[in-house]
Design an enzyme around this catalytic site. Structure first.
Site, PDB file in Angstrom:
ATOM      1  N   LEU A 104       8.641 -10.560  -8.090  1.00 46.09           N
ATOM      2  CA  LEU A 104       9.085  -9.285  -8.644  1.00 46.09           C
ATOM      3  C   LEU A 104      10.572  -9.201  -8.342  1.00 46.09           C
ATOM      4  CD1 LEU A 104       6.342  -6.685  -7.597  1.00 46.09           C
ATOM      5  CD2 LEU A 104       6.988  -7.291  -9.931  1.00 46.09           C
ATOM      6  N   ASP A 105      11.388  -8.880  -9.345  1.00 43.80           N
ATOM      7  CA  ASP A 105      12.823  -8.853  -9.077  1.00 43.80           C
ATOM      8  C   ASP A 105      13.182  -7.726  -8.118  1.00 43.80           C
ATOM      9  OD1 ASP A 105      13.791  -6.416 -10.492  1.00 43.80           O
ATOM     10  OD2 ASP A 105      13.159  -7.464 -12.294  1.00 43.80           O
ATOM     11  N   MET A 106      14.383  -7.763  -7.617  1.00 46.75           N
ATOM     12  CA  MET A 106      14.809  -6.852  -6.559  1.00 46.75           C
ATOM     13  C   MET A 106      14.653  -5.387  -6.958  1.00 46.75           C
ATOM     14  SD  MET A 106      18.506  -6.834  -4.657  1.00 46.75           S
ATOM     15  CE  MET A 106      18.885  -5.714  -3.311  1.00 46.75           C
TER      16      MET A 106
END
Length: 239
Positions: A104-106
């Protein structure tokens, strides 16, 4: 009890069974000082098993299957050279080392599975694994007059020169500034939903993964983790 070497290496969390075959074929695995062949078996409690010259632990750690509700602002890695907060910071009371399955991206949040089961991790991240992942998405149009995002996001979209598999989209509500909807996808391209929305003229203002197949995030608080149930583990292994 004797087992195939591929199963032993996978069960110890070293790698997937497929990768174990590669290790064996390349001569990296020895049993009691003898280079192993594909199809060989061993007893991990009695035999000395070396992988790249390092002994396999006699008492391999028990498999761990964790669900984390990742908050925004954390990167999906166990260490970060830039000094950013990582998901490892939220797992310090987990009784063993686990690794993220996918990313999951930041700036995204929600359901993240972590495990030390190398075979399951390989299975869930393999390109042939097409279980739907469901996201709760808040988005706003980049310009006035755009149609409701449900139809264009469910249609034909190209990314990186490849036609994406159709997404399942459901509009939940229209807000003053945009929309809230669920989007379910079967692929895992880098920042796929954000890029899909941008292609259709929408900006994502919030992105939360709420389900992976039948495994649901539910009411797990942000930043908290829990063990997957036996039923959830069986389900993931059956996919």
């Amino acid at each position: 009890m004797k087992e195939r070497l591929q199963k032993i290496l996978s069960g110890a969390g070293i790698c997937s069974r497929r990768k174990a075959e590669t290790y064996i074929l390349s001569g990296c695995v020895k049993v009691n000082g003898i280079t192993a062949n594909l199809g060989d078996s061993a007893d991990p409690a009695e035999d000395e098993i070396l992988v790249n010259g390092r002994p396999l632990q006699k008492n391999a750690p028990r498999p761990l299957y964790i669900m984390l509700n990742k908050p925004r602002g954390y990167v999906t890695t166990l260490s970060d050279e830039a000094g950013r907060k990582t998901v490892a910071d939220l797992l310090q009371d987990v009784p063993g080392r686990v690794y993220p399955v996918g990313r999951l991206d930041m700036h995204s949040e929600g359901l993240l599975i972590l495990t030390n089961d190398g075979e399951l991790a390989h299975h869930l991240t393999h390109p042939s694994h097409e279980v739907y992942k469901e996201y709760l998405v808040k988005l706003s149009p980049d310009e006035p007059g755009l149609p409701s995002p449900e139809k264009p996001l469910s249609g034909t979209i190209e990314l990186d020169g490849e036609m994406l598999l159709p997404a399942k989209c459901r509009l939940l509500t229209k807000t003053e500034n945009g929309y809230i909807m669920t989007i379910s996808i079967r692929q895992g391209k880098n920042r796929q939903i954000r890029r899909m929305c941008a292609k259709c003229g929408y900006t994502v203002n919030g992105l939360k993964r709420v389900a992976e197949g039948d495994v649901k995030l539910g009411d797990l608080p942000s930043g908290s983790w829990r063990y997957l149930s036996e039923g959830e583990v069986r389900y993931l292994k059956s996919l």
